[in-house]
Design a protein around this motif. Sequence first.
Motif, short mmCIF file in Angstrom:
data_model
loop_
_atom_site.label_atom_id
_atom_site.label_comp_id
_atom_site.label_asym_id
_atom_site.label_seq_id
_atom_site.Cartn_x
_atom_site.Cartn_y
_atom_site.Cartn_z
N UNK A 117 0.70 -1.37 -0.08
CA UNK A 117 -0.09 0.06 -0.08
C UNK A 117 0.92 1.19 0.11
N UNK A 118 1.85 1.07 0.82
CA UNK A 118 2.75 2.49 1.04
C UNK A 118 3.44 2.91 -0.38
N UNK A 119 3.86 1.78 -1.10
CA UNK A 119 4.74 1.87 -2.24
C UNK A 119 3.53 2.13 -3.37
N UNK A 120 2.49 1.66 -3.28
CA UNK A 120 1.43 2.12 -4.34
C UNK A 120 1.07 3.41 -4.37
N UNK A 121 0.99 3.98 -3.10
CA UNK A 121 0.63 5.44 -2.95
C UNK A 121 1.71 6.07 -3.49
N UNK A 122 2.79 6.01 -3.44
CA UNK A 122 4.03 6.64 -4.06
C UNK A 122 4.17 6.42 -5.58
N UNK A 123 3.49 5.34 -6.00
CA UNK A 123 3.43 4.88 -7.46
C UNK A 123 2.36 5.92 -8.19
N UNK A 124 1.32 6.03 -7.50
CA UNK A 124 0.09 6.69 -7.84
C UNK A 124 0.48 8.07 -8.00
#
Length: 440
Positions: A117-124
């Motif tokens: 989730x943390x990585x996904x937030x930065x990806x988005x």
Amino acid sequence: MMGFGKKSSGQAKSGLLQNRAYLALLSAQLVSNIGDWLYLLALLTMVGLKWQATPWEITMVSLFMVLPVLLGGPLAGMLADRVERKKLMVISDLVRFVVLIGFVFVTSIWQVYVLLIAKGVMDVVFSPAKNGKIKEIVPHDQLDQAVSYSAIIEQGTKIIGPALGGMLTAAFSVTVCFVVDAGTFLVSAFLLSKVPGKLRDVAERLKTADGGAGDAAAAATRKQGFWTEMAAGAKIIGGIPLLALGTLILCASLLVLQIADSQAVVLFREIPGVSDDLLGWCITFSGIGTLTAAWFTQRIRISPLFKMGIGGTLVGLVFAAAGFIVSHLPLTDGVMALMLTLFAFAGLGAGMTFIPFQVLLQQRTPEAVTGRVFGTVSSLTSTATLIGPLFGGSLVTAFGPEPAFILSGCLMASIGFVLLMFAPAIMKRDRMAAEPAMGA
């Protein structure tokens, strides 16, 4: 900045490769994409093969990877249109460095979910900022080449990354892959620091944005409230028939593909005596196929919808064939070679489905709302990517991975075939809708 006048194909290519800002952005993408494939292979190896995760646990991994994009796409897109895009990209890379280091210390599946989730937030946050930056630093007549080069980098690293990941995993452990990927985000942040900041303010960008009716919509969003700005991307897409239908087709394709693709590691576990590195080699060959598609789509002068239809039909047939082979044929060297060939064709079909849409989206989107349009598309496609694994997890749990691949492939081939049948009528409608805007 280079001018926006018409140029020959050779001049356009030469000018683009002399654009230092674009080259810096491309170099950052090269480094981080290599790391991303190391990370993905390490994650699948750790969760799917070493931890022997259940089909539903693997489904949850897929869901947590796309959930931030689903919920945060429009907001991240609006942020990319209002905050300096270079700053957003650098901050995103630095935070992802910390997150990837966290994967070194995970001991249970719930910790993996949190980090995803943390990585996904930065990806988005990163994605719409990058796409907006491309349109900001690249002239309109070079966008086709710019998107194609970006796709070539992405798919070229798909060849290098899994092979490198396989070697690192065999020689050391999956931990090393996570550490190396973390380092690539630091290198990417350094390279992005060489990209110039905001080149023009929003008002000036609105004057040069293409799209006729899209310009008016983009200008109007500046005077609207928060929720109206959030919806600006959807309004732009809905006002351009070709974009609207392309987005719909892309979402449908991702939904049916994810029924099987999210369970690929389970399919490979069904093969008796399969080696741990076969998945990595199949990913590599799919990268070769998509790399070929990036080159090929530049040279065939047919509409984007025809390219998407051909690609969808091809990748669907390949998925169905893969499910049939695993369920009916014993593992031999010939079957392994056939699987590698099928994945290469799957990559070719996927590239012909997705790359033309990316080019179309860049060309038809007004620059001032690029972030919001790409954020909206990311949110819509993530919804499809979220629903697909749910069906996939249910099918695999009930019937096994082979029927899921056969069903997914047949549905995808049907979508591609229907698109090929109706593409001429769709293109005609798009031209008719564009004529009034051009006359105005």
